[in-house]
Write an enzyme that holds these catalytic residues in place. Sequence first.
Site, PDB file in Angstrom:
ATOM      1  N   HIS A  72       0.786  -1.232   0.000  1.00 21.68           N
ATOM      2  CA  HIS A  72       0.000   0.000   0.000  1.00 21.68           C
ATOM      3  C   HIS A  72       0.819   1.283   0.000  1.00 21.68           C
ATOM      4  O   HIS A  72       0.325   2.326  -0.416  1.00 21.68           O
ATOM      5  CB  HIS A  72      -1.033   0.004   1.144  1.00 21.68           C
ATOM      6  CG  HIS A  72      -0.482   0.386   2.485  1.00 21.68           C
ATOM      7  ND1 HIS A  72      -0.080  -0.536   3.413  1.00 21.68           N
ATOM      8  CD2 HIS A  72      -0.272   1.592   3.065  1.00 21.68           C
ATOM      9  CE1 HIS A  72       0.357   0.092   4.502  1.00 21.68           C
ATOM     10  NE2 HIS A  72       0.252   1.390   4.314  1.00 21.68           N
ATOM     11  N   GLU A  76       3.451   5.322  -3.275  1.00 20.11           N
ATOM     12  CA  GLU A  76       3.639   6.584  -2.582  1.00 20.11           C
ATOM     13  C   GLU A  76       5.103   6.840  -2.228  1.00 20.11           C
ATOM     14  O   GLU A  76       5.607   7.937  -2.418  1.00 20.11           O
ATOM     15  CB  GLU A  76       2.791   6.525  -1.302  1.00 20.11           C
ATOM     16  CG  GLU A  76       2.665   7.808  -0.549  1.00 20.11           C
ATOM     17  CD  GLU A  76       1.999   8.910  -1.340  1.00 20.11           C
ATOM     18  OE1 GLU A  76       1.257   8.591  -2.286  1.00 20.11           O
ATOM     19  OE2 GLU A  76       2.253  10.078  -1.024  1.00 20.11           O
ATOM     20  N   ASP A  77       5.778   5.816  -1.738  1.00 25.62           N
ATOM     21  CA  ASP A  77       7.078   6.055  -1.113  1.00 25.62           C
ATOM     22  C   ASP A  77       8.277   5.473  -1.859  1.00 25.62           C
ATOM     23  O   ASP A  77       9.399   5.586  -1.384  1.00 25.62           O
ATOM     24  CB  ASP A  77       7.084   5.474   0.327  1.00 25.62           C
ATOM     25  CG  ASP A  77       6.107   6.212   1.232  1.00 25.62           C
ATOM     26  OD1 ASP A  77       5.735   7.338   0.873  1.00 25.62           O
ATOM     27  OD2 ASP A  77       5.712   5.655   2.270  1.00 25.62           O
ATOM     28  N   ASP A 259     -22.831   3.267  36.834  1.00 25.61           N
ATOM     29  CA  ASP A 259     -23.942   2.561  37.462  1.00 25.61           C
ATOM     30  C   ASP A 259     -24.680   1.664  36.485  1.00 25.61           C
ATOM     31  O   ASP A 259     -25.638   0.993  36.834  1.00 25.61           O
ATOM     32  CB  ASP A 259     -24.941   3.558  38.070  1.00 25.61           C
ATOM     33  CG  ASP A 259     -24.521   3.940  39.485  1.00 25.61           C
ATOM     34  OD1 ASP A 259     -23.636   3.235  40.030  1.00 25.61           O
ATOM     35  OD2 ASP A 259     -25.060   4.919  40.011  1.00 25.61           O
TER      36      ASP A 259
HETATM   37 MN    MN Z   1       0.888   3.162   5.434  1.00 26.69          MN
END
Ligand code: MN
Length: 709
Positions: A72, A76-77, A259
């Site tokens: 995932h 992105e990275d 309670d």
């Molecule tokens: Mn992640």
Amino acid sequence: MPTIDALSKRLNDYLDPIQIQQVRRSFFYAEEAHDGQKRKSGEPYVTHPFAAANVLAELRMDHQSLMAAMLHDVIEDTDISYEGIESQFGKTVADIVDGVSKLTHLEFETKAEAQASNFQKMVLAMAEDIRVILVKLADRLHNMRTLGAMPPHKQRRIARETLDIYAPIAARLGMRDVQVELEDLAFQAHFPMRSKHIRRAVVQARGQRKDIISTIQDTIEKRLEQEGLSGKVTGREKHLYSIYSKMKAQRKSFSEIMDVFAFRIVTDSVDDCYRALGAVHNLYKPVHGRFKDYIAIPKANGYQSLHTDLFGARDITIEVQIRTHEMDAVASQGIAEHSHYKNDDGTDASESALGSYKRARKWVKGLLEMHQSAGNSMEFIDSVKTDLFPDEVYVFTPLGKILELPSGATAVDFAYAVHTDVGNSCVSCRINRRLAPLSQPLENGQTVEVITTPSAQPNMAWLNFVVTGKARTAIRHYLKNQQRHESVELGQRLLNQFLANYGATLSDIDQFKLRELLNEAELGDLDDLLEDIGLGNRMAYVVARRLRPETPQTGSEEGSSRNHKPMSIKGTEGMVLQYAKCCLPIPGDKIIGHISTGRGLVIHQTDCRNIGYLRDDPEKCIYLEWSENLDEEFSVNLKVEVESHRGIIAELATTASSAGADVVAIDMSDHEGQFANVQMEVTVTDRIHLARVLKKLRNLKSVNRITRE
Ligand code: MN
């Protein structure tokens, strides 16, 4: 942290060896892709996606979800692209990963509650495949579990977002376990002090409560046994965040909440649920109005259970939830739940549910079906999603506010949703900071900016693409008003023009005669009459003669028509004034207006053949002139005789536009050997401009003759 081998072993329970092999491959792929990257905690980066995949494995999600979870953060990275993942793991997995990456880019800014709920819906709508959400939730869950490694301000922001967006989404999908864990982790990170106090108070109370809980539990268990009912009784403790929310929302003190003692009875069959209910109502007096049958009518997210509150000893309240094992599994895992329970008689437990909530039933049923047709795993969930989340798009204003619009909505719908005035004066738009056509359908998550100018007005053509009722009504309303406004204005000018024959103007007309005429024609006021004239329904000539003052005004005599100036045409009369298609007049041409019934004023060239015998009929025609400073473009038709060669059309078009004329249409009609006639329609501002265009065209070697049609 388990190893990939441990995970594979666990997957053996419900995936086949080929699928497990694919999951393993995605792990090694992610490991290599993230090689050298570290998490804030110092661990190798791959531990994060791997943990997310483990969360999904616990929910027994299909192999594609697990692969997507492993991958995932790859798009992105790392340097790896969508195509890279697609070629390795297929389109479905690549699409899920892509969807998760897109969600990562959404910035949640304002804290308004309504905004948060729209944002939740937007997140859901953005996920074409609901597995995108499940992977995102697993991702978020692991990030929350390891939030401590982040700097404090980031912790707070992520915690806020988790409380506002992701925990409610988990709740909406019925994934209570995920919701509870997200809420408690986020509560702790966002309100560390409050969370600590409540935790301490809960621990203290637990000591005093222990006896009460076990007494009640024993009593209920014994009673069920006596009745010969299946059923496991457990005491439930509310999670910290729900105690906090209750204290806040219901303004209750901690002890008031404590309670309440909560229990759950899990039975083998639906029948036993109702019988267990009878048993506990026999044991303790039920609180009036607190019984809820979510078995007969499940909640929208598929949740099923019987709820009842009972009066216990010493002023305490006992809350009881009664449900089957299957319902219990759905209650904790929601949309991710897919175990298959059978009733005693072998029928599907879900089939016996009497619920009328089609949506929830379809969901549970779909889950069961999916389980049966192993392999073609999660597609059905998409159809569930469509049911849960209807057709809407969610877009941002430039200030980050979210607007909800029906699917297919355009920037014009958006503009009218912001404000009617914005819609009425919009001229263009930017979508994600780029200029885009007003008619382009909007997509989820886009930022839309409408560009307005005060002089702009709605366009009739917008009605072809707007989808919201608000835009449609507003455009119609505006155009109707506009047309009336233009008709009245034109009617006034026409009437003045003819009144001038009697040396009069509109202000001199005989009021008595006017009223008489209005009554006769069943018109309300002078504007109605002028509108009628402007639309060509009534002859200005006739009206002028009828309303003329009895005595000629000073300084003019009857029949002085030769003295007054022709009426002038501004070109902006738009809706009530038309240029005749037969002769296409342009500024500089001598013009005459033909008043035609229902069509208003149609403008011809004075020598147009079609105007012929009408020309001198003052009732039908009116001499006109162009006003100065016209800012419009006008069409003309040109006939060009050329020596035909390849590229001649392009040559003509380029030449015309190099002279500032827009080419509307161009068509080569008849060929005669190497000679051909070309029809061109171009737009020019006036005769001088036209002359310039013609000159340029005549200079072309292949042009023999050129005439205006
Ligand atoms: Mn992640």
